[in-house]
Design a protein around this motif. Structure first.
Motif, PDB file in Angstrom:
ATOM      1  N   LEU A  18       0.830  -1.336   0.018  1.00  0.00           N
ATOM      2  CA  LEU A  18       0.069   0.037  -0.083  1.00  0.00           C
ATOM      3  C   LEU A  18       0.985   1.444  -0.005  1.00  0.00           C
ATOM      4  N   VAL A  19       1.861   1.241   0.717  1.00  0.00           N
ATOM      5  CA  VAL A  19       2.747   2.623   0.778  1.00  0.00           C
ATOM      6  C   VAL A  19       3.491   2.617  -0.670  1.00  0.00           C
ATOM      7  N   CYS A  20       3.885   1.606  -1.143  1.00  0.00           N
ATOM      8  CA  CYS A  20       4.222   1.626  -2.702  1.00  0.00           C
ATOM      9  C   CYS A  20       3.180   2.049  -3.808  1.00  0.00           C
ATOM     10  N   THR A  21       2.178   1.750  -3.346  1.00  0.00           N
ATOM     11  CA  THR A  21       0.768   2.112  -4.339  1.00  0.00           C
ATOM     12  C   THR A  21       0.879   3.719  -4.297  1.00  0.00           C
ATOM     13  N   LEU A  22       0.877   4.159  -3.052  1.00  0.00           N
ATOM     14  CA  LEU A  22       0.469   5.496  -2.668  1.00  0.00           C
ATOM     15  C   LEU A  22       1.647   6.454  -3.446  1.00  0.00           C
ATOM     16  N   LEU A  23       3.013   6.030  -3.183  1.00  0.00           N
ATOM     17  CA  LEU A  23       4.434   6.663  -3.779  1.00  0.00           C
ATOM     18  C   LEU A  23       4.050   6.584  -5.113  1.00  0.00           C
ATOM     19  N   ASP A  27       1.872  10.393  -4.431  1.00  0.00           N
ATOM     20  CA  ASP A  27       1.812  10.836  -3.007  1.00  0.00           C
ATOM     21  C   ASP A  27       3.222  11.145  -2.744  1.00  0.00           C
ATOM     22  N   SER A  28       3.501  12.149  -1.813  1.00  0.00           N
ATOM     23  CA  SER A  28       4.774  12.190  -1.246  1.00  0.00           C
ATOM     24  C   SER A  28       5.167  11.586  -0.250  1.00  0.00           C
ATOM     25  N   PRO A  29       6.215  11.259   0.157  1.00  0.00           N
ATOM     26  CA  PRO A  29       6.410  10.503   1.368  1.00  0.00           C
ATOM     27  C   PRO A  29       5.908  10.813   2.443  1.00  0.00           C
ATOM     28  N   VAL A  49       6.425   3.107   6.244  1.00  0.00           N
ATOM     29  CA  VAL A  49       6.821   3.950   5.177  1.00  0.00           C
ATOM     30  C   VAL A  49       8.418   4.175   5.009  1.00  0.00           C
ATOM     31  N   VAL A  50       9.049   3.649   5.941  1.00  0.00           N
ATOM     32  CA  VAL A  50      10.823   3.699   5.573  1.00  0.00           C
ATOM     33  C   VAL A  50      11.088   2.477   5.206  1.00  0.00           C
ATOM     34  N   GLU A  51      10.496   1.344   5.727  1.00  0.00           N
ATOM     35  CA  GLU A  51      10.939   0.060   5.292  1.00  0.00           C
ATOM     36  C   GLU A  51      10.429  -0.735   4.136  1.00  0.00           C
ATOM     37  N   ALA A  52       9.294   0.060   3.631  1.00  0.00           N
ATOM     38  CA  ALA A  52       8.552  -0.901   2.431  1.00  0.00           C
ATOM     39  C   ALA A  52       9.327  -0.563   1.167  1.00  0.00           C
ATOM     40  N   PRO A  53       9.623   0.732   0.813  1.00  0.00           N
ATOM     41  CA  PRO A  53      10.463   1.039  -0.597  1.00  0.00           C
ATOM     42  C   PRO A  53      11.380   0.161  -0.740  1.00  0.00           C
ATOM     43  N   PRO A  54      12.351  -0.130   0.204  1.00  0.00           N
ATOM     44  CA  PRO A  54      13.625  -1.118  -0.141  1.00  0.00           C
ATOM     45  C   PRO A  54      13.082  -2.596  -0.656  1.00  0.00           C
ATOM     46  N   VAL A  55      12.089  -3.009  -0.306  1.00  0.00           N
ATOM     47  CA  VAL A  55      11.522  -4.538  -0.524  1.00  0.00           C
ATOM     48  C   VAL A  55      10.484  -4.258  -1.701  1.00  0.00           C
ATOM     49  N   TYR A  56       9.574  -3.482  -1.725  1.00  0.00           N
ATOM     50  CA  TYR A  56       8.747  -3.526  -2.714  1.00  0.00           C
ATOM     51  C   TYR A  56       8.697  -2.448  -3.917  1.00  0.00           C
ATOM     52  N   CYS A  57       9.318  -1.166  -3.554  1.00  0.00           N
ATOM     53  CA  CYS A  57       9.376  -0.306  -4.728  1.00  0.00           C
ATOM     54  C   CYS A  57      10.701   0.500  -4.351  1.00  0.00           C
ATOM     55  N   PRO A  58      11.663  -0.174  -4.785  1.00  0.00           N
ATOM     56  CA  PRO A  58      13.125   0.351  -4.720  1.00  0.00           C
ATOM     57  C   PRO A  58      13.534   2.029  -5.079  1.00  0.00           C
ATOM     58  N   LYS A  59      12.603   2.118  -6.401  1.00  0.00           N
ATOM     59  CA  LYS A  59      12.840   3.296  -6.855  1.00  0.00           C
ATOM     60  C   LYS A  59      12.356   4.409  -5.884  1.00  0.00           C
ATOM     61  N   HIS A  60      11.640   4.409  -4.896  1.00  0.00           N
ATOM     62  CA  HIS A  60      11.366   5.460  -4.045  1.00  0.00           C
ATOM     63  C   HIS A  60      12.258   5.501  -2.787  1.00  0.00           C
ATOM     64  N   THR A  61      12.992   4.479  -2.579  1.00  0.00           N
ATOM     65  CA  THR A  61      13.809   4.451  -1.399  1.00  0.00           C
ATOM     66  C   THR A  61      14.709   5.826  -1.013  1.00  0.00           C
ATOM     67  N   GLU A  65      14.150   8.155   2.107  1.00  0.00           N
ATOM     68  CA  GLU A  65      14.800   8.328   3.206  1.00  0.00           C
ATOM     69  C   GLU A  65      15.006   9.784   3.135  1.00  0.00           C
ATOM     70  N   GLN A  66      15.376  10.589   2.073  1.00  0.00           N
ATOM     71  CA  GLN A  66      15.604  11.940   2.086  1.00  0.00           C
ATOM     72  C   GLN A  66      14.433  12.777   2.956  1.00  0.00           C
ATOM     73  N   ALA A  67      13.289  12.533   2.670  1.00  0.00           N
ATOM     74  CA  ALA A  67      11.955  13.270   2.923  1.00  0.00           C
ATOM     75  C   ALA A  67      11.709  13.149   4.544  1.00  0.00           C
ATOM     76  N   LEU A  68      12.132  11.750   5.029  1.00  0.00           N
ATOM     77  CA  LEU A  68      11.714  11.373   6.296  1.00  0.00           C
ATOM     78  C   LEU A  68      12.901  11.308   7.439  1.00  0.00           C
ATOM     79  N   GLU A  69      14.145  11.364   7.114  1.00  0.00           N
ATOM     80  CA  GLU A  69      15.174  11.538   8.003  1.00  0.00           C
ATOM     81  C   GLU A  69      15.532  12.909   8.439  1.00  0.00           C
TER      82      GLU A  69
END
Length: 69
Positions: A18-23, A27-29, A49-61, A65-69
């Motif tokens: 779902l996180v990746c679907t939003l992205l 949707d912004s991070p 939100v932080v852990e899903a992209p590396p697994v399900y949608c690497p292009k958003h990782t 990381e930049q937006a939420l760290e």
């Protein structure tokens, strides 16, 4: 150590996708984070939100990381 709220194991993959679907839909991070925190208050929504992209949608990782760290 953070106090994590329980999430059923069956829900983790669904919520990660779902996180990746939003992205993927534009949707912004931070917007995805608000959506996930509405369903999973506290740290659980943020972790998803932080852990899903590396697994399900690497292009958003990097963007997440930049937006939420």
């Amino acid at each position: 150590m953070p106090n994590l709220e329980p999430v059923a194991k069956d829900d983790l993959g669904v919520q990660g996708r779902l996180v990746c679907t939003l992205l993927n839909s534009g949707d912004s991070p931070k917007s995805a984070l608000k959506t996930m925190q509405a369903a999973y208050p506290g740290t659980a929504g943020r972790i998803m939100v932080v852990e899903a992209p590396p697994v399900y949608c690497p292009k958003h990782t990097a963007a997440v990381e930049q937006a939420l760290e």
